[in-house]
Design a protein around this motif. Structure first.
Motif, PDB file in Angstrom:
ATOM      1  N   GLY A   1       0.817  -1.211   0.000  1.00 39.35           N
ATOM      2  CA  GLY A   1       0.000   0.000   0.000  1.00 39.35           C
ATOM      3  C   GLY A   1       0.849   1.258   0.000  1.00 39.35           C
ATOM      4  N   SER A   2       1.951   1.230   0.757  1.00 36.32           N
ATOM      5  CA  SER A   2       2.841   2.377   0.821  1.00 36.32           C
ATOM      6  C   SER A   2       3.494   2.651  -0.532  1.00 36.32           C
ATOM      7  CB  SER A   2       3.920   2.137   1.882  1.00 36.32           C
ATOM      8  OG  SER A   2       4.848   3.203   1.905  1.00 36.32           O
TER       9      SER A   2
ATOM     10  N   LEU B   1       3.733   5.623  -5.591  1.00 37.70           N
ATOM     11  CA  LEU B   1       3.675   5.572  -7.051  1.00 37.70           C
ATOM     12  C   LEU B   1       2.607   6.533  -7.567  1.00 37.70           C
ATOM     13  CD1 LEU B   1       4.369   4.372  -9.823  1.00 37.70           C
ATOM     14  CD2 LEU B   1       2.752   2.518  -9.329  1.00 37.70           C
ATOM     15  N   ALA B   2       1.448   6.507  -6.949  1.00 33.76           N
ATOM     16  CA  ALA B   2       0.363   7.404  -7.368  1.00 33.76           C
ATOM     17  C   ALA B   2       0.777   8.863  -7.212  1.00 33.76           C
ATOM     18  CB  ALA B   2      -0.893   7.117  -6.552  1.00 33.76           C
ATOM     19  N   ASN B   3       1.517   9.177  -6.145  1.00 31.25           N
ATOM     20  CA  ASN B   3       1.978  10.547  -5.934  1.00 31.25           C
ATOM     21  C   ASN B   3       2.971  10.969  -7.005  1.00 31.25           C
ATOM     22  OD1 ASN B   3       0.416  10.878  -3.626  1.00 31.25           O
ATOM     23  ND2 ASN B   3       2.032  10.199  -2.245  1.00 31.25           N
TER      24      ASN B   3
ATOM     25  N   HIS C   1       9.370   2.069  -8.439  1.00 31.73           N
ATOM     26  CA  HIS C   1       8.218   1.724  -7.599  1.00 31.73           C
ATOM     27  C   HIS C   1       7.356   0.657  -8.264  1.00 31.73           C
ATOM     28  CE1 HIS C   1       9.306   5.103  -5.057  1.00 31.73           C
ATOM     29  NE2 HIS C   1       8.331   4.780  -4.224  1.00 31.73           N
ATOM     30  N   GLN C   2       7.183   0.756  -9.573  1.00 35.54           N
ATOM     31  CA  GLN C   2       6.408  -0.266 -10.282  1.00 35.54           C
ATOM     32  C   GLN C   2       7.079  -1.629 -10.171  1.00 35.54           C
ATOM     33  OE1 GLN C   2       6.350   1.798 -14.065  1.00 35.54           O
ATOM     34  NE2 GLN C   2       4.190   2.354 -13.832  1.00 35.54           N
ATOM     35  N   GLU C   3       8.394  -1.643 -10.282  1.00 36.71           N
ATOM     36  CA  GLU C   3       9.138  -2.894 -10.177  1.00 36.71           C
ATOM     37  C   GLU C   3       9.047  -3.463  -8.765  1.00 36.71           C
ATOM     38  OE1 GLU C   3      11.456  -6.177 -11.044  1.00 36.71           O
ATOM     39  OE2 GLU C   3      10.465  -4.743 -12.386  1.00 36.71           O
TER      40      GLU C   3
END
Length: 410
Positions: free
Chosen positions: A181-182, A187-189, A390-392
């Motif tokens: 979640g973190s 990633l969204a930010n 972050h995606q990885e």
């Protein structure tokens, strides 16, 4: 009698697991049948099936009920493990963790936390194949998906008798979920930041300077066309793909990731042709590819030397950027709303949408001096690296979780 134990055990726990019905652990409770005329824009939010996402979260737009509790038992507060009992998300599990009150809709089930099982452990159990297989067995193919609390309560699972072992396993998966979640929030930010900066670091229509400038730069930007900053604009190789030969990679429209614009290497191929005669189709630094037809028209890719020896296919157009211009800066231009709108208008055809090389060359963009181009290109490159990292990491954690769900449960 065969001993029931999982493939991987938490250290210091040796007892065999036992099979139990869900009803004896945390029976499923249906919700309250709210009448539509009672819905308001203020009050206590109602958790409906539309609020249970495929990612295991509770969110989206809520409807509200302003009247005092229809029944106290239908109020959700604290940690509530929920189940979508009908609709497209039937069988999806979500954890609502809030100190605020929510109402439970009748098509949303709540696993009653009676202390007979560790709640985090139960949440993990309901993400295993043992749950999915039993769920699929009771769903009627071709009908509107729906399940009853009686059917769910009859599901059986193997669990450890020891609450301590349950807690250890539940804590492990909760920690893993918190970490996921973190990373997803970060990633969204970063993705939101990039979208904002793509809007603010490039001039708007009719403007000669951007809303935000990097430190140390000033002066107006110059309007040019894509053809003015390129050495050439050329079409790709007219050859089919074959099994990857271990060296020569072939990039087609479908090999460019729609979101990251990276070269996807999960199913590599090679061009089915004598590549010794195709040096002109070999990508180099400062090369940008443009999809020229179909639903993906306008999708772009900036060649990365780390991608190795790459030849580009016929439904792609290569723009080789001149030495005095920064290719990273030009590439980021192709991710702006301005470029998207240009492609949308230009690609309109009576048949399949498309943009040819000459039309791409006519795309107008604003360019600052070389040093500012490089600074902006580097800024977005660093941001893209953070997003990719972050995606990885998310992919690695999801793979780890999937493996642990297979090996730590029966």
């Amino acid at each position: 009698m065969k001993t029931i134990i999982p493939k991987i055990r938490v250290k210091n726990f040796l007892e065999a697991w036992t099979r139990k019905k869900l009803q004896s652990l945390a029976p499923l409770r249906g919700g309250f049948a709210f009448k539509s005329e009672k819905f308001q824009n203020v009050g206590i939010p109602i958790v409906r099936i539309s609020n249970i996402g495929f990612d295991g979260t509770v969110g989206g737009e809520f409807e509200y009920y302003s009247k005092l509790n229809p029944d106290e038992k239908f109020v959700l507060k604290g940690r509530s493990l929920l189940l979508a009992m009908s609709g497209a998300t039937t069988g999806k599990i979500a954890m609502l963790d809030s100190e605020e009150e929510y109402y439970q809709n009748q098509r949303v089930g709540y696993f009653q936390n009676n202390g007979a099982v560790d709640y985090d452990f139960l949440s993990s159990v309901l993400q295993t194949k043992a749950f999915t297989n039993q769920l699929n067995a009771v769903l009627v193919a071709g009908a509107q998906p729906n399940i009853s609390s009686k059917e769910i309560d009859s599901f059986e699972f193997c669990i450890p008798e020891s609450i301590e072992e349950q807690s250890a396993i539940g804590t492990l998966f909760r920690t893993l979920d918190d970490l996921l979640g973190s990373y997803k929030d970060n990633l969204a930010n970063y993705q939101s930041l990039k979208a904002t900066m793509l809007f603010k670091l490039f001039p708007k229509a009719g403007q000669t300077v951007p809303e935000i400038r990097l430190d140390g730069f000033e002066g107006e930007w110059k309007k040019v066309k894509l053809k003015d900053v390129t050495e050439s604009i050329e079409y790709g190789l007219n050859a089919s793909a074959k099994e990857f030969d271990g060296e020569n990679k072939y990039i087609r429209i479908t090999d460019i990731d729609d979101v990251s614009r990276k070269f996807k290497e999960n199913s590599l191929t090679s061009p089915d042709i004598n590549v010794s005669e195709c040096d002109n189709y070999l990508l180099c630094e400062k090369d940008i590819l443009f999809a020229r037809t179909g639903a993906s028209v306008g999708k772009t890719y900036l060649y990365d030397i780390k991608d190795g020896k790459v030849y580009f296919a016929g439904f792609l157009i290569r723009a080789r950027i001149k030495e005095k211009f920064d290719s990273k800066f030009i590439f980021q231009n192709t991710l702006t709303d301005r470029f998207t709108q240009y492609v949308k208008v230009t690609s309109q055809r009576s048949g399949q949408p498309g943009v040819n090389g000459k039309e791409y060359g006519e795309y107008e963009l604003d360019i600052p001096k070389c040093e500012e181009q490089q600074a902006i290109g580097a800024y977005f490159s660093n941001l893209d690296n953070l997003i990719s990292a972050h995606q990885e990491k998310i992919s690695q954690l999801e793979t780890l979780k999937k493996k642990l769900l297979q090996d730590m449960f029966i």
